[in-house]
Design an enzyme around this catalytic site. Sequence first.
Site, PDB file in Angstrom:
ATOM      1  N   THR A  53       0.480  -0.978   0.106  1.00 21.38           N
ATOM      2  CA  THR A  53       0.114  -0.021   0.025  1.00 21.38           C
ATOM      3  C   THR A  53       1.190   1.274   0.080  1.00 21.38           C
ATOM      4  O   THR A  53       0.626   2.511  -0.583  1.00 21.38           O
ATOM      5  CB  THR A  53      -1.186   0.337   1.465  1.00 21.38           C
ATOM      6  N   SER A  99       1.813  -7.444  -0.421  1.00 22.06           N
ATOM      7  CA  SER A  99       2.644  -8.169  -0.371  1.00 22.06           C
ATOM      8  C   SER A  99       1.949  -9.516   0.571  1.00 22.06           C
ATOM      9  O   SER A  99       2.360 -10.646   0.759  1.00 22.06           O
ATOM     10  CB  SER A  99       3.257  -7.394   1.403  1.00 22.06           C
ATOM     11  N   THR A 132       1.294  -4.616   4.188  1.00 23.08           N
ATOM     12  CA  THR A 132       1.102  -4.431   5.640  1.00 23.08           C
ATOM     13  C   THR A 132       1.444  -5.865   5.944  1.00 23.08           C
ATOM     14  O   THR A 132       1.103  -6.465   6.752  1.00 23.08           O
ATOM     15  CB  THR A 132       0.519  -3.821   6.255  1.00 23.08           C
ATOM     16  N   ASP A 133       0.300  -6.541   5.118  1.00 23.69           N
ATOM     17  CA  ASP A 133      -0.340  -8.037   5.287  1.00 23.69           C
ATOM     18  C   ASP A 133       0.506  -8.738   6.045  1.00 23.69           C
ATOM     19  O   ASP A 133       0.369 -10.027   6.325  1.00 23.69           O
ATOM     20  CB  ASP A 133      -1.304  -8.175   3.729  1.00 23.69           C
TER      21      ASP A 133
HETATM   22  N1  ASP Z   1      -2.772  -5.979   0.522  1.00 26.52           N
HETATM   23  C1  ASP Z   1      -2.043  -4.856   0.477  1.00 26.52           C
HETATM   24  C2  ASP Z   1      -0.576  -5.600   1.555  1.00 26.52           C
HETATM   25  O1  ASP Z   1      -0.256  -5.775   1.894  1.00 26.52           O
HETATM   26  C3  ASP Z   1      -2.451  -4.506   2.334  1.00 26.52           C
HETATM   27  C4  ASP Z   1      -1.216  -3.140   3.078  1.00 26.52           C
HETATM   28  O2  ASP Z   1      -0.210  -2.614   2.849  1.00 26.52           O
HETATM   29  O3  ASP Z   1      -1.218  -2.217   3.886  1.00 26.52           O
HETATM   30  O4  ASP Z   1       0.591  -5.607   0.452  1.00 26.52           O
END
Ligand code: ASP
Length: 369
Positions: A53, A99, A132-133
């Site tokens: 993100t 991610s 973050t995932d």
């Molecule tokens: N789906 C995103 C990822 O993990 C979520 C994020 O980055 O907050 O790439």
Amino acid sequence: MKLKKGGFMRNLKLLLPIAMAFTLVGCNKQSEKIVIPDIEESGTVVILATGGTIAGSGEEGKETGYKPGSISVESLIASVPGIEEVAPLQAIQVCNINSDDITSEIWITLAKTINELAPNPDVAGFVITHGTDTMEETAYFLNLAVSTKKPVVITGSMRPSTSLSADGPMNLYQSVVVAASEEAIGKGVLGVFSDSIYSARSMQKVSSFDVTAISAGPMGALGFVRNNEVFFYEASTKRHTETSEFTIAPTDTMTSLPDVPIIYFNADADPSIIDWAINHEAKGLVIAGAGAGEFSEKFINSLNGITNIPIVISSRIDSGVITQDSVLVKHAVAANDLPPHKASILLRMAIAKTKDLTQEKLIEIYKTY
Ligand code: ASP
């Protein structure tokens, strides 16, 4: 912390494209092996961008419905005012993906690149930008696989770059501050998010939208960042980085990790999922049990029959310790306090790197890392 003066273009040397030894989802596919940049400016922080993100883009002002891994590391850095004053930067676009698409191939590429660059006296530290995932998984893997005292920091954001009040620029700025700091030396891989510093082992995503979504449950933060100052109060007591026995050297021939599925237990779960995993050549199993790693009699009977691969018992609860004497399958191993996804990484590393996969050795590994 000493600040370095210099213009953005002087301090930022983009390395696009970086060559890869294998094909990666959403990554550069043109070249055949990893190209390690020449770094000659003292105190350089190397930024390894993977997407997420923080590199997401969507409708101007909106927090949802965006595409992660859309903007380049160059644009990401250019969006952070004053970052070039913190340290000279070298940027490497490792890949640009959500991610949830991270693979063990990408983890190994990151580890080898860091292990190759870390001995360079001009490199101060590393920042990995990441979704973050699965950020906590990449962080924990690197905590086992990199061999350096130099700071290795992972960060991301909850809001895409195009949202109102995006949190990525501040998280990236603070990560560079930590990666360039002497205080972070020898602390293992760190997560920096929303003013807080976390250990790779304890960090976890705790919300699907909050800008403080990265936390460390009962263990809490190791410290904080305010402006250009780093404040540490705690340190991990577990083995990591320089003292890890699972280092992946730049010359290591390993390109992926063995498959270790996680089986989630719930009330009335059908144990035939265990047979499915075995028939698909799982090299080990992690069970996400209920409570203190518990499961049904049916699960116990199925797992008792599996003696040719290691079984590790974790819990679907994200707090507390599983002790070896509470493990319901006599040849299985307690994951200690590791959640199932981190317990799986440790078992994958143990299978890949250790000849001795006895229950005794694995019990020691889960107590040590
Ligand atoms: N789906 C995103 C990822 O993990 C979520 C994020 O980055 O907050 O790439």
